[in-house]
Design an enzyme around this catalytic site. Structure first.
Site, PDB file in Angstrom:
ATOM      1  N   GLU A 161       0.813  -1.219   0.000  1.00 47.23           N
ATOM      2  CA  GLU A 161       0.000   0.000   0.000  1.00 47.23           C
ATOM      3  C   GLU A 161       0.846   1.268   0.000  1.00 47.23           C
ATOM      4  OE1 GLU A 161      -3.696   2.021   2.544  1.00 47.23           O
ATOM      5  OE2 GLU A 161      -3.071  -0.037   2.940  1.00 47.23           O
ATOM      6  N   VAL A 162       0.527   2.164  -0.925  1.00 43.56           N
ATOM      7  CA  VAL A 162       1.144   3.488  -1.058  1.00 43.56           C
ATOM      8  C   VAL A 162       2.671   3.392  -1.015  1.00 43.56           C
ATOM      9  CG1 VAL A 162       0.980   5.910  -0.363  1.00 43.56           C
ATOM     10  CG2 VAL A 162      -0.907   4.386   0.127  1.00 43.56           C
TER      11      VAL A 162
END
Length: 227
Positions: A161-162
């Site tokens: 994630e990110v």
């Protein structure tokens, strides 16, 4: 012709060949829409999966229930019991953001486990808050090392994630893990978004990586005003 629900073996065999699509669904309407739209995988609340109607509504969706880290009643044992319960209910894999040791305990029992690397919301205080992770060489190396630890523990995949797209793409070349990319570029094995963001029903913060295709919240408000 009806679609066949993929197995873990199918998904692993297709790593690097094409990208799957995944949606977080919160209710029956979103689940039904995901099935009709041809989405491949869904993240679902455990209570939805345990309902006998689940496979009637979503016969071909690869289902991944998740449980918040702090919601369990004990580290490894609690997650192991929960994992068994989810597999009995028909899960295809489970999301677990607990320790590597807990993931290994579950994987050793044959449960396909998905871990989490990069921005992990409930522990993001360790990485500087709600911000991208892996933007420096040191940070990228830490994400990669975490992936390798999950791999060694027997995990099936990780939600990444990110994380910068180039970091995700490079990690994908050097791990057997299936990478569920949420705001981490197209170099992973699956593009993962939340239905509330895609459908425009999120009344809170909408992440920059989310793509909104509708404004259902506005439509609901308009309908309410008509009433």
């Amino acid at each position: 012709m009806a679609r066949r629900k993929p197995t873990v073996a199918d998904v692993r065999a297709n790593k690097g060949k094409f990208q799957y699509t995944m949606m977080r669904t919160e209710n029956w309407e979103e689940l039904e829409a995901a099935e009709a739209a041809g989405i491949d995988m869904v993240s679902v609340p455990p209570e939805l999966l345990k309902d006998a109607r689940f496979r009637e509504v979503a016969p071909s969706l690869f289902a991944v229930p998740g449980l918040p880290l702090w919601a369990n009643d004990g580290p490894a044992d609690g997650f192991l019991r929960w994992g068994f319960e989810m597999m009995r209910a028909g899960a295809d894999a489970v999301y677990c953001a607990a320790s590597i040791a807990t993931v290994k305990r579950m994987a050793d029992e044959g449960i396909p486990v998905i871990g989490h690397v990069g921005l992990i919301p409930h522990t993001c205080t360790w990485t500087g808050g709600f911000r991208a992770v892996g933007k420096t060489a040191e940070g990228a190396a830490q994400v990669y090392e975490r992936c390798k630890r999950y791999e060694e523990a027997g995990a099936f995949g990780v939600e990444i994630e990110v994380v910068p797209a180039e970091v995700t793409a490079e990690i994908a070349k050097h791990t057997s893990l299936f990478l569920f990319s949420m705001g981490a570029g197209t170099g992973g094995d699956c593009q993962y978004l939340f239905g509330t963001d895609v459908l425009g029903t999120n009344s809170g913060h909408v992440p920059r990586h989310a793509k909104q295709y509708a404004n259902l919240a506005g439509e609901f408000e308009r309908i309410q005003q008509m009433r």
